[in-house]
Scaffold this motif. Structure first.
Motif, PDB file in Angstrom:
ATOM      1  N   MET A 153       0.849  -1.181   0.000  1.00 20.93           N
ATOM      2  CA  MET A 153       0.000   0.000   0.000  1.00 20.93           C
ATOM      3  C   MET A 153       0.893   1.242   0.000  1.00 20.93           C
ATOM      4  O   MET A 153       1.881   1.288   0.719  1.00 20.93           O
ATOM      5  CB  MET A 153      -0.910  -0.011   1.223  1.00 20.93           C
ATOM      6  N   PRO A 154       0.529   2.237  -0.785  1.00 23.50           N
ATOM      7  CA  PRO A 154       1.315   3.477  -0.812  1.00 23.50           C
ATOM      8  C   PRO A 154       1.361   4.158   0.557  1.00 23.50           C
ATOM      9  O   PRO A 154       0.454   4.019   1.378  1.00 23.50           O
ATOM     10  CB  PRO A 154       0.571   4.346  -1.827  1.00 23.50           C
ATOM     11  N   LEU A 155       2.444   4.907   0.762  1.00 25.01           N
ATOM     12  CA  LEU A 155       2.645   5.674   1.996  1.00 25.01           C
ATOM     13  C   LEU A 155       2.687   7.155   1.658  1.00 25.01           C
ATOM     14  O   LEU A 155       3.225   7.551   0.616  1.00 25.01           O
ATOM     15  CB  LEU A 155       3.970   5.280   2.653  1.00 25.01           C
ATOM     16  N   PHE A 156       2.148   7.972   2.576  1.00 29.41           N
ATOM     17  CA  PHE A 156       2.122   9.415   2.396  1.00 29.41           C
ATOM     18  C   PHE A 156       2.631  10.076   3.663  1.00 29.41           C
ATOM     19  O   PHE A 156       2.130   9.808   4.753  1.00 29.41           O
ATOM     20  CB  PHE A 156       0.706   9.885   2.049  1.00 29.41           C
ATOM     21  N   HIS A 178      -7.337   4.100  14.790  1.00 30.97           N
ATOM     22  CA  HIS A 178      -6.958   3.960  13.377  1.00 30.97           C
ATOM     23  C   HIS A 178      -5.498   3.537  13.232  1.00 30.97           C
ATOM     24  O   HIS A 178      -4.869   3.852  12.221  1.00 30.97           O
ATOM     25  CB  HIS A 178      -7.216   5.282  12.649  1.00 30.97           C
ATOM     26  N   ILE A 179      -4.981   2.831  14.205  1.00 28.00           N
ATOM     27  CA  ILE A 179      -3.551   2.499  14.267  1.00 28.00           C
ATOM     28  C   ILE A 179      -3.050   1.799  13.003  1.00 28.00           C
ATOM     29  O   ILE A 179      -1.910   2.010  12.587  1.00 28.00           O
ATOM     30  CB  ILE A 179      -3.221   1.681  15.543  1.00 28.00           C
ATOM     31  N   ASP A 180      -3.900   1.009  12.362  1.00 28.15           N
ATOM     32  CA  ASP A 180      -3.474   0.297  11.160  1.00 28.15           C
ATOM     33  C   ASP A 180      -3.267   1.217   9.958  1.00 28.15           C
ATOM     34  O   ASP A 180      -2.696   0.797   8.953  1.00 28.15           O
ATOM     35  CB  ASP A 180      -4.476  -0.803  10.812  1.00 28.15           C
ATOM     36  N   ASP A 181      -3.725   2.467  10.058  1.00 24.24           N
ATOM     37  CA  ASP A 181      -3.531   3.431   8.969  1.00 24.24           C
ATOM     38  C   ASP A 181      -2.153   4.086   8.999  1.00 24.24           C
ATOM     39  O   ASP A 181      -1.786   4.782   8.054  1.00 24.24           O
ATOM     40  CB  ASP A 181      -4.578   4.550   9.041  1.00 24.24           C
ATOM     41  N   LYS A 217      -0.767   5.144   5.594  1.00 21.80           N
ATOM     42  CA  LYS A 217      -1.006   4.175   4.529  1.00 21.80           C
ATOM     43  C   LYS A 217      -2.371   4.464   3.907  1.00 21.80           C
ATOM     44  O   LYS A 217      -3.360   4.579   4.632  1.00 21.80           O
ATOM     45  CB  LYS A 217      -0.988   2.759   5.088  1.00 21.80           C
ATOM     46  N   ALA A 218      -2.409   4.565   2.584  1.00 23.19           N
ATOM     47  CA  ALA A 218      -3.676   4.807   1.894  1.00 23.19           C
ATOM     48  C   ALA A 218      -3.534   4.411   0.428  1.00 23.19           C
ATOM     49  O   ALA A 218      -2.418   4.361  -0.101  1.00 23.19           O
ATOM     50  CB  ALA A 218      -4.074   6.274   2.005  1.00 23.19           C
ATOM     51  N   ALA A 219      -4.642   4.150  -0.212  1.00 21.39           N
ATOM     52  CA  ALA A 219      -4.634   3.745  -1.617  1.00 21.39           C
ATOM     53  C   ALA A 219      -4.166   4.864  -2.537  1.00 21.39           C
ATOM     54  O   ALA A 219      -3.559   4.611  -3.571  1.00 21.39           O
ATOM     55  CB  ALA A 219      -6.022   3.271  -2.034  1.00 21.39           C
ATOM     56  N   ARG A 242      -7.854  12.433   3.504  1.00 20.54           N
ATOM     57  CA  ARG A 242      -9.071  12.251   4.305  1.00 20.54           C
ATOM     58  C   ARG A 242      -8.743  11.665   5.675  1.00 20.54           C
ATOM     59  O   ARG A 242      -9.273  12.116   6.702  1.00 20.54           O
ATOM     60  CB  ARG A 242     -10.067  11.351   3.577  1.00 20.54           C
ATOM     61  N   LYS A 243      -7.873  10.667   5.700  1.00 22.01           N
ATOM     62  CA  LYS A 243      -7.470  10.063   6.977  1.00 22.01           C
ATOM     63  C   LYS A 243      -6.782  11.095   7.855  1.00 22.01           C
ATOM     64  O   LYS A 243      -7.050  11.195   9.053  1.00 22.01           O
ATOM     65  CB  LYS A 243      -6.548   8.867   6.742  1.00 22.01           C
TER      66      LYS A 243
END
Length: 101
Positions: free
Chosen positions: A1-4, A32-35, A56-58, A65-66
């Motif tokens: 998964m991409p990282l920002f 939301h620890i898995d994000d 981590k997000a698509a 948003r997260k």
């Protein structure tokens, strides 16, 4: 998964706003620890001057948003925010040199 990566610098009232919203912020992070790949404060000596969050997000819109759901964002703790896609290529967190795998 991409990282920002979100590099955030506190505003003039950052310390007060952090104190007022700390419990809500930590509850949010825990829920939301898995994000998060990693997240934590930026320090200058003992003073907190900002935050670094690697989410981590698509895609970048999902990451934004997260990030914006964080109570610190909503409270205006951060005066300056920079977001860029992040690629972990070397170091302990990626198990050495990624190009050698």
């Amino acid at each position: 998964m991409p990282l920002f990566a979100f590099y955030c610098r506190d505003g003039e009232h950052g310390a007060r706003l952090r104190d007022q919203n700390l419990t809500a912020h930590l509850d949010h992070v825990e829920a939301h620890i898995d994000d998060y790949a990693v997240a934590g404060p930026l320090k200058r000596d003992e003073e907190t001057v900002g935050s670094l969050l690697i989410i981590k997000a698509a895609d970048k819109n999902g990451a934004r948003r997260k990030f914006e759901a964080d109570p610190y964002f909503k409270a205006g703790v951060w005066q300056s925010i920079r977001m860029e896609e992040f690629f972990g290529f070397a170091g302990d967190w990626v198990g050495g040199a990624a190009w050698k795998k």
